[in-house]
Design an enzyme around this catalytic site. Structure first.
Site, mmCIF file in Angstrom:
data_model
loop_
_atom_site.group_PDB
_atom_site.id
_atom_site.type_symbol
_atom_site.label_atom_id
_atom_site.label_comp_id
_atom_site.label_asym_id
_atom_site.label_seq_id
_atom_site.Cartn_x
_atom_site.Cartn_y
_atom_site.Cartn_z
ATOM 1 N N SER A 158 -7.602 6.743 5.160
ATOM 2 C CA SER A 158 -6.593 6.492 4.131
ATOM 3 C C SER A 158 -5.278 6.110 4.800
ATOM 4 O O SER A 158 -4.708 6.895 5.568
ATOM 5 C CB SER A 158 -6.390 7.746 3.277
ATOM 6 O OG SER A 158 -5.208 7.583 2.514
ATOM 7 N N HIS A 206 -8.395 2.955 -4.119
ATOM 8 C CA HIS A 206 -8.498 4.154 -4.956
ATOM 9 C C HIS A 206 -7.311 4.136 -5.905
ATOM 10 O O HIS A 206 -6.174 4.383 -5.491
ATOM 11 C CB HIS A 206 -8.491 5.395 -4.038
ATOM 12 C CG HIS A 206 -8.486 6.691 -4.776
ATOM 13 N ND1 HIS A 206 -8.174 7.894 -4.159
ATOM 14 C CD2 HIS A 206 -8.765 7.001 -6.068
ATOM 15 C CE1 HIS A 206 -8.248 8.878 -5.046
ATOM 16 N NE2 HIS A 206 -8.602 8.363 -6.216
ATOM 17 N N MET A 219 -0.879 4.606 -6.404
ATOM 18 C CA MET A 219 -0.390 5.659 -7.314
ATOM 19 C C MET A 219 0.778 5.114 -8.124
ATOM 20 O O MET A 219 1.641 4.416 -7.569
ATOM 21 C CB MET A 219 0.087 6.874 -6.510
ATOM 22 C CG MET A 219 -0.963 7.441 -5.570
ATOM 23 S SD MET A 219 -0.382 8.981 -4.832
ATOM 24 C CE MET A 219 -1.592 9.214 -3.529
ATOM 25 N N GLY A 254 -2.870 12.754 -5.474
ATOM 26 C CA GLY A 254 -1.427 12.541 -5.507
ATOM 27 C C GLY A 254 -0.737 12.578 -4.161
ATOM 28 O O GLY A 254 0.263 11.892 -3.973
ATOM 29 N N MET A 256 -5.141 5.570 -8.535
ATOM 30 C CA MET A 256 -4.704 6.784 -9.254
ATOM 31 C C MET A 256 -3.622 6.338 -10.217
ATOM 32 O O MET A 256 -2.424 6.616 -10.028
ATOM 33 C CB MET A 256 -4.197 7.823 -8.241
ATOM 34 C CG MET A 256 -5.338 8.479 -7.476
ATOM 35 S SD MET A 256 -4.799 9.239 -5.942
ATOM 36 C CE MET A 256 -4.842 7.814 -4.866
ATOM 37 N N GLY A 264 -7.187 10.874 5.731
ATOM 38 C CA GLY A 264 -5.858 10.319 5.946
ATOM 39 C C GLY A 264 -5.176 10.980 7.131
ATOM 40 O O GLY A 264 -5.102 10.430 8.225
ATOM 41 N N SER A 265 -4.685 12.205 6.920
ATOM 42 C CA SER A 265 -3.937 12.869 7.990
ATOM 43 C C SER A 265 -4.810 13.153 9.202
ATOM 44 O O SER A 265 -4.309 13.139 10.335
ATOM 45 C CB SER A 265 -3.284 14.146 7.454
ATOM 46 O OG SER A 265 -4.188 14.898 6.683
ATOM 47 N N ASP A 322 -12.778 12.792 -0.858
ATOM 48 C CA ASP A 322 -11.407 12.386 -0.519
ATOM 49 C C ASP A 322 -10.475 13.570 -0.719
ATOM 50 O O ASP A 322 -10.368 14.098 -1.833
ATOM 51 C CB ASP A 322 -11.011 11.220 -1.438
ATOM 52 C CG ASP A 322 -9.609 10.695 -1.165
ATOM 53 O OD1 ASP A 322 -8.981 11.113 -0.184
ATOM 54 O OD2 ASP A 322 -9.146 9.849 -1.966
ATOM 55 N N GLY A 323 -9.802 13.950 0.366
ATOM 56 C CA GLY A 323 -8.813 15.014 0.279
ATOM 57 C C GLY A 323 -9.119 16.166 1.212
ATOM 58 O O GLY A 323 -10.138 16.845 1.034
ATOM 59 N N GLY A 324 -8.300 16.330 2.230
ATOM 60 C CA GLY A 324 -8.497 17.443 3.156
ATOM 61 C C GLY A 324 -9.718 17.306 4.044
ATOM 62 O O GLY A 324 -10.187 18.291 4.618
ATOM 63 N N HIS A 347 -9.028 2.725 3.228
ATOM 64 C CA HIS A 347 -8.831 3.350 1.917
ATOM 65 C C HIS A 347 -7.364 3.197 1.525
ATOM 66 O O HIS A 347 -6.466 3.690 2.218
ATOM 67 C CB HIS A 347 -9.232 4.822 2.014
ATOM 68 C CG HIS A 347 -9.173 5.581 0.740
ATOM 69 N ND1 HIS A 347 -10.220 5.628 -0.171
ATOM 70 C CD2 HIS A 347 -8.189 6.361 0.210
ATOM 71 C CE1 HIS A 347 -9.881 6.409 -1.187
ATOM 72 N NE2 HIS A 347 -8.652 6.858 -0.986
ATOM 73 N N MET A 360 -13.097 14.087 -5.802
ATOM 74 C CA MET A 360 -11.847 14.499 -5.151
ATOM 75 C C MET A 360 -11.973 15.946 -4.673
ATOM 76 O O MET A 360 -12.378 16.824 -5.434
ATOM 77 C CB MET A 360 -10.670 14.387 -6.121
ATOM 78 C CG MET A 360 -10.272 12.968 -6.502
ATOM 79 S SD MET A 360 -9.808 11.920 -5.113
ATOM 80 C CE MET A 360 -8.410 12.811 -4.418
ATOM 81 N N ASP A 400 -4.579 3.939 -1.264
ATOM 82 C CA ASP A 400 -4.274 4.804 -2.411
ATOM 83 C C ASP A 400 -3.162 4.198 -3.246
ATOM 84 O O ASP A 400 -2.003 4.152 -2.820
ATOM 85 C CB ASP A 400 -3.857 6.184 -1.908
ATOM 86 C CG ASP A 400 -5.028 6.956 -1.327
ATOM 87 O OD1 ASP A 400 -6.008 7.175 -2.063
ATOM 88 O OD2 ASP A 400 -4.961 7.329 -0.141
ATOM 89 N N GLY A 414 -1.229 13.157 0.345
ATOM 90 C CA GLY A 414 -2.022 13.405 1.535
ATOM 91 C C GLY A 414 -1.660 14.762 2.130
ATOM 92 O O GLY A 414 -0.672 15.388 1.729
HETATM 93 C C1 DX5 Z 1 -4.832 11.872 -2.232
HETATM 94 C C2 DX5 Z 1 -5.414 10.585 -1.749
HETATM 95 C C3 DX5 Z 1 -6.101 10.671 -0.447
HETATM 96 C C4 DX5 Z 1 -5.216 11.102 0.678
HETATM 97 C C5 DX5 Z 1 -6.047 11.902 1.600
HETATM 98 O O1 DX5 Z 1 -4.575 11.828 -3.585
HETATM 99 O O2 DX5 Z 1 -6.345 10.053 -2.679
HETATM 100 O O3 DX5 Z 1 -6.794 9.481 -0.115
HETATM 101 O O4 DX5 Z 1 -4.657 10.058 1.397
HETATM 102 O O5 DX5 Z 1 -5.238 12.408 2.598
HETATM 103 P P1 DX5 Z 1 -5.730 13.616 3.490
HETATM 104 O O6 DX5 Z 1 -6.976 13.184 4.217
HETATM 105 O O7 DX5 Z 1 -4.585 13.871 4.405
HETATM 106 O O8 DX5 Z 1 -6.022 14.777 2.580
HETATM 107 ZN ZN ZN Z 2 -7.659 8.396 -2.015
#
Ligand code: DX5
Ligand code: ZN
Length: 247
Positions: A28, A85, A56, A161, A87, A216-217, A194-196, A52, A156, A54, A163
Site C-alpha cells: 500500500s 481500494h 479515501m 481509513g 474507500m 503498507g507500513s 488489508d490492515g496491520g 495498492h 479488512m 488507497d 495505515g
Molecule cells: C487502510 C488502508 C490500508 C492501509 C494499510 O484503510 O486500506 O491499505 O494502507 O496500512 P498498514 O499495512 O500499515 O495497516
Molecule cells: Zn487498502
C-alpha cells in the site's frame, strides 16, 4: 512481474490464467512518501505483484488521500499493475472510471455501494478485475450469492481509513468462513486482507485462507521495501503450504 497490458488483456471476461493464482503481495502506497510517489512505487517494482492505492474521500472514511487524476498519472508511469481500494461514498458513480483509466483491479466497499452487482459488472466491462470489500463488522455470509460476480473479496483487518493500525485478530474467523464459501462453490476468486498485515500477522492470514496480502507500513516502513515484500511473500507461501485449505 506481469505488465499492465498483459494483465488487462487476460482480464477479458475477468478470468486470469491459473498460473497467476497463489500468494500475491500488494504494497500500500498509503505509507509511502506522497511527495515522490512514482519513485516510491519503483522501490517495490519487480518484487510486488500489485501497487495498492488507497482512495479515501473523507465521507466513507474520516481521511482524505488521492483520487483519479493522481491514479491516472501513476498508471502512465509505473509498470506494476494497480490495485485501487476505493474507500469512498457512491462508488457506483466513481469506480468504473478507475477501471477505464487502466487499473488492473478496482475494489469498492459493499457498505457504500447502491447496486453492488451492477457495479461489479460495470468494473469488469471496463476491463478490470472487480473487488468487493467488507469492513471488519460486515458479515460475509449475507454476500455469499454475490461472490460469482466478483474477482476478489477484500476482508479488512482494520477499520478502513488509516495505515499503521493494529491487526484485528477478531476478523480471522471471517477469513476462514470466506475461504470455505469460495472452496464450497469452486469459485475463481482471490481473497485479499488489508490492515496491520506484517511479519507478525501474515502467517495467520495465510493459514486462515487469504491469498492476496496488502501491507503498507510493513513495506514502506522498512529500509528496503522490496526485500520486505520478498520476506512477506516467503512467510505467506510457507504458511499457505502448511494450511489445510490449500491442500
Ligand atoms: C487502510 C488502508 C490500508 C492501509 C494499510 O484503510 O486500506 O491499505 O494502507 O496500512 P498498514 O499495512 O500499515 O495497516
Ligand atoms: Zn487498502
Amino acid at each position: 512481474m506481469v505488465a499492465v497490458s498483459a494483465m488487462r488483456r487476460r482480464c477479458e471476461g475477468c478470468r486470469y490464467a491459473p498460473g497467476l493464482m497463489g500468494v500475491q503481495i500488494s504494497p500500500s502506497i498509503l505509507s509511502a512518501d506522497f511527495s515522490r510517489l512514482a519513485e516510491e512505487c519503483d522501490r517495490v517494482a519487480g518484487a510486488a505483484d500489485w501497487l495498492h492505492v488507497d482512495v479515501m474521500d473523507n465521507h466513507f472514511v474520516p481521511n482524505l488521500t488521492l483520487g483519479l487524476p493522481i491514479v491516472e498519472s501513476l498508471l502512465k508511469r509505473v509498470s506494476t499493475p494497480v490495485d485501487c481500494h476505493l474507500m469512498i461514498a457512491d462508488p457506483d458513480r466513481w469506480a468504473p472510471g478507475y477501471a477505464e483509466a487502466g487499473a488492473g483491479s478496482v475494489t469498492f466497499h459493499v457498505e457504500a455501494a447502491h447496486a453492488p452487482i451492477r457495479l461489479a459488472r460495470a468494473i469488469r466491462a471496463a476491463g478490470a478485475r472487480a473487488g468487493m470489500a467488507l469492513k471488519p463488522a460486515t458479515d460475509v455470509e449475507g454476500y455469499a450469492d454475490l461472490l460469482p460476480e466478483i474477482d476478489m473479496l477484500l476482508i479488512m483487518t482494520v477499520e478502513p481509513g488509516f495505515g499503521g493500525q493494529a491487526f484485528l485478530d477478531v476478523v480471522l474467523p471471517k477469513i476462514r468462513r470466506a475461504r470455505e464459501l469460495i472452496a464450497g462453490r469452486a469459485l475463481d476468486l482471490w481473497l485479499q486482507v488489508d490492515g496491520g498485515v506484517s511479519a507478525g500477522t501474515i502467517e495467520r492470514c495465510a493459514e486462515a485462507g487469504a491469498d492476496v496480502f496488502v501491507a503498507g507500513s510493513a513495506v514502506y516502513g522498512a529500509d528496503d521495501p522490496a526485500e520486505a515484500v520478498r520476506r512477506l511473500r516467503a512467510q505467506a507461501e510457507a504458511a499457505t503450504a502448511a494450511a489445510p485449505w490449500a491442500k
